[in-house]
Design an enzyme around this catalytic site. Sequence first.
Site, PDB file in Angstrom:
ATOM      1  N   VAL A 152       1.103  -0.735  -4.572  1.00  0.00           N
ATOM      2  CA  VAL A 152       0.534  -1.767  -3.712  1.00  0.00           C
ATOM      3  C   VAL A 152      -0.781  -1.290  -3.120  1.00  0.00           C
ATOM      4  CG1 VAL A 152       0.935  -3.278  -1.741  1.00  0.00           C
ATOM      5  CG2 VAL A 152       2.851  -2.598  -3.195  1.00  0.00           C
ATOM      6  N   TYR A 153      -0.785  -0.081  -2.577  1.00  0.00           N
ATOM      7  CA  TYR A 153      -2.012   0.470  -1.991  1.00  0.00           C
ATOM      8  C   TYR A 153      -3.111   0.585  -3.044  1.00  0.00           C
ATOM      9  CZ  TYR A 153      -5.161   3.831   0.210  1.00  0.00           C
ATOM     10  OH  TYR A 153      -6.262   4.456   0.714  1.00  0.00           O
TER      11      TYR A 153
END
Length: 242
Positions: A152-153
Amino acid sequence: MARELEGQVAAVTGAASGIGLASAEAMLAAGARVVFVDRDAAALDTVCARHGGAAIPLVLDLLDPRACAGLLPRVLELAGRLDILHANAGTYIGGDLVDADSAAIDRMLNLNVNVVMKNVHDVLPHMIERGSGDIIVTSSLAAHFPTPWEPVYAASKWAINCFVQTTRRQVFKHGIRVGAISPGPVISALLADWPKEKLEEARAAGSLLDAAEVAQVVLFMLTRPRGMTVRDVVMMPTNFDL
């Protein structure tokens, strides 16, 4: 240190700690007046008290749409102009995607992507009117490598790198430089969310950067001749690949 930013006004988001604090302090040392933007009022007061009138605290929760939209008006109210925006505020989610909290995903994508886009969007008319400006966005080494423990990051940073490079192509004709700095893991509060085994591995290997090292590269980008844009710097600890 040469005061190469003398007379300029900078705004740095996420300026109460980590890369944002180090970047803001480096700009102060180079002669700029700096608006320290953060939601942590107590931390801002403590930090700015160390630096006198050139350090201007601005308490904003950038995840509040109304507060976010007030960034440029508040900076102009406090400092009268804006020459440099360092869009640095961000957050982190690591680990397996299946274990991530959906609300945390929304918050991270909002801060890491949407807020950056809105901040840049809002300052551009002021810089275009003045015919000059510098915008630097804190990206990440994760934007250049599909890091398996932070999908996600890393996705948020891949997105913001695309935004930086496309926006740069739109606004260079107005005298505005846009670039990204992409550090490897930096000793900061964000590492508190790293998977424990990855953090211990990085510490043991000596593969962490100091925020002050990143700030010096930010300053390098800002102080190049106006005819030169440093569009993207990838920096990592020498031992990162061990």
